[in-house]
Design a protein around this motif. Structure first.
Motif, short mmCIF file in Angstrom:
data_model
loop_
_atom_site.label_atom_id
_atom_site.label_comp_id
_atom_site.label_asym_id
_atom_site.label_seq_id
_atom_site.Cartn_x
_atom_site.Cartn_y
_atom_site.Cartn_z
N LEU A 96 -3.64 2.93 4.40
CA LEU A 96 -3.12 1.67 4.93
C LEU A 96 -3.82 1.28 6.22
N THR A 112 -3.07 3.38 -7.30
CA THR A 112 -4.12 4.27 -6.82
C THR A 112 -4.49 5.39 -7.78
N VAL A 115 0.85 -1.19 0.00
CA VAL A 115 0.00 0.00 0.00
C VAL A 115 0.88 1.25 0.00
N LEU A 120 -1.27 -2.19 -4.84
CA LEU A 120 -2.23 -1.14 -5.18
C LEU A 120 -1.67 -0.16 -6.19
N THR A 138 4.58 1.69 -5.44
CA THR A 138 4.19 0.38 -4.89
C THR A 138 4.82 -0.77 -5.66
#
Length: 425
Positions: A261, A394, A253, A392, A370
């Motif tokens: 997180l 995002t 994360v 992830l 990530t």
């Protein structure tokens, strides 16, 4: 003050299974309202629930029959039961991509997945958290939505406000990526650049809340923060549902404030408590850019206190030098057996290219963080390549085009001879 403007609305508020605000430090409870700090110890507040009781199988069926958005999990969120019928962006239920090509590159044998939140309405996970904050703003009678933002949140607030019929005024550092500035400005609300870092912007917004100028304003990540943060739980819900109602073994994360997180961990624990997934160990790893890595540094040095830094990285969406949830991130990483790691800007760009080349996903710089950290964790022996791992992404790489230099492989005349001469095939 903005809180006073909506005081009368808090007595009759109805936000689903949410029953109170609870201090994360001392545990003291208070009524639901637009406040973010405990009146006794000034610790951060979060939403407390009376979650649905009964047969887990029946709850699973209800969820699976729900809309293809975060509202399928409405019984687990601080929102009214009819939330899906209100004007909103309906974010969520984004793809969980099985990344077999990337897995081969990284040497992962246990199953590698990318939770790709670039598919949200404004192309970042921030649509999730803003959607929850909008419902709190409605409940408390606010008329203007606002935020301090590193870019993605500004766009999400602008779009959600336009759809829901709110005014908006959002605040950003003056030197954000051009794509994020345009996306925040296009929705018709006010966009204000502040000379300074995100931490300067956030301090200014905290002052504005206590001034008559902020009367009737809901700052999604300040006075509405307890509700806003709950939107990140839906990432945990979706990942487990998309894995066939099971916990991932490992999840990576990105860390900005750290709230995402901590709320993913909260969501996983709620699913276990409800009997929706089997209770088994999982590890949570945090990812930062080296140029803004206060949590990673604290983790590596064995500290419990996160010392603020001045950000200097291309990953501007993660450039929060004083992350509010940093100490809680440390607790979760250590409790679950995970870690917090960081990567250089060069490694971020390389990871963006790697994900694009292997899986056809163009990540923004936070996604490069990530993926880059995942690779580093494998190389360091901290992340087990034989276990199921979720990474992830995002946001959308179209928002951070300046980070990656790319162009035509060749420019030729429109003839077969010219194509042959270019020797591309």
């Amino acid at each position: 003050m903005a809180v006073q403007a909506v005081e009368s609305a808090t007595t009759a508020v109805s936000l689903g299974s949410a029953v109170a605000l609870s201090c994360r430090e001392c545990g003291e409870r208070s009524d639901l309202g637009p406040v973010f700090a405990c009146s006794s110890c000034f610790g951060p507040l979060e939403v407390a629930y009376e979650l649905p009781a009964g047969d887990p199988e029946e709850l699973r069926r209800r969820i699976e029959a729900g809309p293809a958005s975060i509202w399928r999990y409405a019984p687990l969120l601080p929102v009214p039961a009819d939330v899906a019928e209100k004007p909103n962006l309906n974010p969520g239920f984004t793809q969980l991509v099985r990344a077999d090509n990337l897995a081969r590159e990284l040497g992962v044998t246990g199953g590698l997945y990318v939770k790709d939140d670039s598919g949200n309405p404004t192309h970042s996970f921030k649509d999730r958290v803003v959607a929850i904050a909008v419902e709190a703003a409605r409940a408390f009678g606010f008329t203007t939505l606002s935020c301090s933002s590193t870019g993605n949140l500004a766009g999400a607030v602008g779009a959600a406000a336009a759809r829901a019929g709110f005014k908006s005024c959002v605040f950003i550092p003056h030197d954000l990526e051009a794509g994020k500035v345009v996306m925040a400005a296009v929705y018709g609300g006010d966009l204000v650049g502040i000379e300074g870092t995100y931490d300067d912007v956030n301090r200014f917004c905290s002052e504005l809340i206590g001034d008559p100028l902020g009367e009737g304003w809901g700052f999604v990540n300040v006075n509405l923060r307890p509700y806003y943060g709950e939107g990140s739980k839906t990432l945990a819900y979706e990942i487990c549902e998309q894995l066939g109602w099971r916990l991932p073994d490992q999840i990576v994360v990105p860390i900005a404030s750290g709230s995402q997180l901590t709320k993913i961990d909260k969501g996983l624990k709620e699913l276990v408590a409800l009997g929706l997934v089997e209770d088994r160990p999982y590890k949570i790893f945090g990812a930062q850019a080296e140029g803004c890595s206060p949590v990673s540094r604290a983790f590596k040095e064995g500290h419990d206190v996160v010392r603020p830094v001045k950000p200097d990285t291309i990953a501007k969406s993660l450039a929060i030098g004083n992350p509010a949830d940093g100490p809680y991130v440390l607790d979760i990483a250590r409790r679950t057996g995970g870690a917090v790691e960081d990567v250089t800007d060069e490694e971020i760009v390389d990871a963006i290219r790697l994900l694009a080349r292997t899986e056809g996903i163009f990540a923004e710089t936070a996604g490069g963080v990530t993926v880059g950290v995942t690779r580093k964790l494998i190389e360091n022996g901290q992340l087990d390549p034989a276990l199921t791992t979720v990474v992830l992404n995002t946001g959308d790489g179209l928002k951070t085009l300046d980070a990656v230099a790319a162009g035509p492989t060749a420019t030729i005349r429109p003839s077969l001879d010219a194509f042959r001469a270019a020797a591309l095939s």
